[in-house]
Structures are given as C-alpha cells and as structure tokens.
Design a protein around this motif. Structure first.
Motif, PDB file in Angstrom:
ATOM      1  N   ILE A 128       0.839  -1.205   0.000  1.00  0.00           N
ATOM      2  CA  ILE A 128       0.000   0.000   0.000  1.00  0.00           C
ATOM      3  C   ILE A 128       0.868   1.246   0.000  1.00  0.00           C
ATOM      4  CG2 ILE A 128      -1.650   1.342   1.377  1.00  0.00           C
ATOM      5  CD1 ILE A 128      -2.796  -1.420   2.313  1.00  0.00           C
ATOM      6  N   ALA A 129       1.918   1.249   0.819  1.00  0.00           N
ATOM      7  CA  ALA A 129       2.810   2.412   0.889  1.00  0.00           C
ATOM      8  C   ALA A 129       3.460   2.683  -0.470  1.00  0.00           C
ATOM      9  CB  ALA A 129       3.881   2.193   1.956  1.00  0.00           C
ATOM     10  N   LEU A 130       3.917   1.638  -1.137  1.00  0.00           N
ATOM     11  CA  LEU A 130       4.541   1.817  -2.447  1.00  0.00           C
ATOM     12  C   LEU A 130       3.511   2.220  -3.496  1.00  0.00           C
ATOM     13  CD1 LEU A 130       7.042  -1.154  -2.412  1.00  0.00           C
ATOM     14  CD2 LEU A 130       7.575   1.278  -2.246  1.00  0.00           C
ATOM     15  N   GLY A 131       2.278   1.785  -3.317  1.00  0.00           N
ATOM     16  CA  GLY A 131       1.210   2.171  -4.235  1.00  0.00           C
ATOM     17  C   GLY A 131       0.816   3.627  -4.115  1.00  0.00           C
ATOM     18  N   MET A 132       1.194   4.282  -3.017  1.00  0.00           N
ATOM     19  CA  MET A 132       0.863   5.696  -2.818  1.00  0.00           C
ATOM     20  C   MET A 132       1.498   6.581  -3.883  1.00  0.00           C
ATOM     21  SD  MET A 132      -1.211   6.193  -0.400  1.00  0.00           S
ATOM     22  CE  MET A 132      -1.831   5.558   1.135  1.00  0.00           C
ATOM     23  N   ASP A 133       2.695   6.237  -4.343  1.00  0.00           N
ATOM     24  CA  ASP A 133       3.316   6.993  -5.439  1.00  0.00           C
ATOM     25  C   ASP A 133       2.451   6.903  -6.690  1.00  0.00           C
ATOM     26  OD1 ASP A 133       5.534   8.311  -4.553  1.00  0.00           O
ATOM     27  OD2 ASP A 133       6.978   6.873  -5.332  1.00  0.00           O
TER      28      ASP A 133
ATOM     29  N   PHE B 298      -1.210  -3.730  -5.684  1.00  0.00           N
ATOM     30  CA  PHE B 298      -1.453  -2.420  -5.090  1.00  0.00           C
ATOM     31  C   PHE B 298      -0.958  -1.286  -5.979  1.00  0.00           C
ATOM     32  CE2 PHE B 298      -2.130  -4.777  -1.104  1.00  0.00           C
ATOM     33  CZ  PHE B 298      -3.352  -4.217  -0.769  1.00  0.00           C
ATOM     34  N   GLY B 299       0.128  -1.488  -6.723  1.00  0.00           N
ATOM     35  CA  GLY B 299       0.574  -0.464  -7.664  1.00  0.00           C
ATOM     36  C   GLY B 299      -0.487  -0.198  -8.719  1.00  0.00           C
ATOM     37  N   GLY B 300      -1.035  -1.263  -9.297  1.00  0.00           N
ATOM     38  CA  GLY B 300      -2.083  -1.104 -10.305  1.00  0.00           C
ATOM     39  C   GLY B 300      -3.372  -0.554  -9.725  1.00  0.00           C
ATOM     40  N   PHE B 301      -3.798  -1.099  -8.580  1.00  0.00           N
ATOM     41  CA  PHE B 301      -5.045  -0.669  -7.958  1.00  0.00           C
ATOM     42  C   PHE B 301      -4.982   0.788  -7.530  1.00  0.00           C
ATOM     43  CE2 PHE B 301      -7.563  -0.131  -4.028  1.00  0.00           C
ATOM     44  CZ  PHE B 301      -8.828  -0.321  -4.562  1.00  0.00           C
ATOM     45  N   MET B 302      -3.880   1.169  -6.892  1.00  0.00           N
ATOM     46  CA  MET B 302      -3.761   2.550  -6.409  1.00  0.00           C
ATOM     47  C   MET B 302      -3.663   3.532  -7.576  1.00  0.00           C
ATOM     48  SD  MET B 302      -3.872   2.377  -3.060  1.00  0.00           S
ATOM     49  CE  MET B 302      -3.027   3.730  -2.282  1.00  0.00           C
ATOM     50  N   SER B 303      -3.063   3.105  -8.698  1.00  0.00           N
ATOM     51  CA  SER B 303      -3.012   4.001  -9.855  1.00  0.00           C
ATOM     52  C   SER B 303      -4.404   4.190 -10.455  1.00  0.00           C
ATOM     53  CB  SER B 303      -2.018   3.504 -10.901  1.00  0.00           C
ATOM     54  OG  SER B 303      -2.413   2.283 -11.459  1.00  0.00           O
ATOM     55  N   VAL B 304      -5.183   3.112 -10.528  1.00  0.00           N
ATOM     56  CA  VAL B 304      -6.567   3.248 -11.012  1.00  0.00           C
ATOM     57  C   VAL B 304      -7.346   4.178 -10.088  1.00  0.00           C
ATOM     58  CG1 VAL B 304      -8.770   2.039 -11.299  1.00  0.00           C
ATOM     59  CG2 VAL B 304      -6.696   1.022 -12.199  1.00  0.00           C
TER      60      VAL B 304
END
Length: 186
Positions: free
Chosen positions: A19-24, A146-152
């Motif tokens: 989740i933290a890395l997905g914040m970017d 999480f990278g993909g989800f957070m970007s969406v």
C-alpha cells in the motif's frame, strides 16, 4: 503457534508496504487524472504500472539476496537505512511539490516514464526485502496488485477532485516506509 503469528506478521508487513509503495502510483494518478484522462488511458497506465511494480521489486529482491550473502549480519541495518532514506526522500519530494508535468501520458514513452518513476522505490524496497529472504512471489504480486489498484484509484479520483490529494498520498507512503526503516534498525 509462533510460526503462524510470524507468518501473519510478515503478511501484514508485505500488505502495508504494498500500500505504501502504491501511494506513489496514487499520487501520480491523481495528478494525471486532474489533467483529464480517458478510461482507456487509465487501463493502459495502470497495467504498465502494475507490471513495473512486479518487475522492479523482483530485481531488487534478487540484488538484495546477493548483497545479504556478502554483508551477513550488517544486512538488516543496511535494509533499515535504505528504507529510512527512501521514505524520507518520498516525504521530502511531496513537500517540495515535485511533479512531472511536461510528459504526455498517452505516448509509449510517457507511459514508460511514469511507470518507472513510481516503481523505482519498489526496487529499493525489494533490495531490503531480498536481504531477509522474504516470500518473493507473494511480495511481488502484492506490490503489483497495489501499484495497479492505487493508480486506477488515483486516476479516477483525479478526474473528479482537486489536486491536494496527490502530495498527501506520496507523503503518507514515505512516512510508512520511514517507519519500517526505523523498525528494522531497532
């Protein structure tokens, strides 16, 4: 029983780091979404970002595994220091308001630049996790999800809301990584 709680603790750590890395990716998504983005662009950007959130930490973990063999007992301290630096840099960048604005997110090179820019920190975290011989497949798939989800999420929210959310997302992600760095050093 201790083994189960250790596994649960590792899983929670991997989830929180994902989740933290997905914040970017979220922060970048908000910024791009505010400029106006089509749903096809959301799909394209998010897919490439998710792929890079798998490949970058995988490369980092392989590197970290090799480095841990060389460093031995110093590996934990090195991993903690790396997370401290990375988290501190993310918070500092968000406070300075650095943003990539002149790149067209609809071109191949624009998508590649955005994906690499939000995934580079995943490589560094992968190096740290590789020093601990973490669960590689679970870790990279979690980071990719999480990278993909957070970007969406960021792209869709950026289409609807003001620009204040982006910087806060990156600062929160940096603070989480900084906290993990402190825990590794304790």
């Amino acid at each position: 029983m201790e083994e189960v709680s250790a596994s649960a603790g590792q899983l929670i750590t991997i989830l929180v780091m994902g989740i933290a890395l997905g914040m970017d990716a979220f922060s970048l998504g908000v910024g791009i979404g505010l400029k106006g983005v089509r749903k096809l662009d959301v799909l394209k950007l998010s897919t490439v970002i998710a792929l890079f959130h798998v490949l970058m930490p995988l490369g980092g973990m392989v590197t970290g595994y090799y480095v841990s063999g060389l460093l031995g007992g110093v590996a934990t301290s090195a991993a903690g220091a790396l997370l401290l630096l990375l988290g501190g840099h993310m918070v500092y960048s968000s406070l300075r308001g650095e943003a990539v604005q002149s790149i067209n997110h609809r071109t191949f090179w624009g998508v590649l630049v955005f994906a690499v820019s939000v995934s580079v920190d995943s490589f560094s975290v992968g190096v740290s996790l590789g020093m601990f011989a973490s669960h590689i497949l679970l870790t990279v798939l979690t980071f990719g999800f999480f990278g993909g989800f957070m970007s969406v999420l960021g792209l869709m929210l950026g289409r609807r809301f003001s620009g204040r959310l982006g910087g806060y997302g990156e600062a929160l992600g940096g603070a989480i990584l900084f906290a993990f760095g402190i825990l590794f050093l304790i």
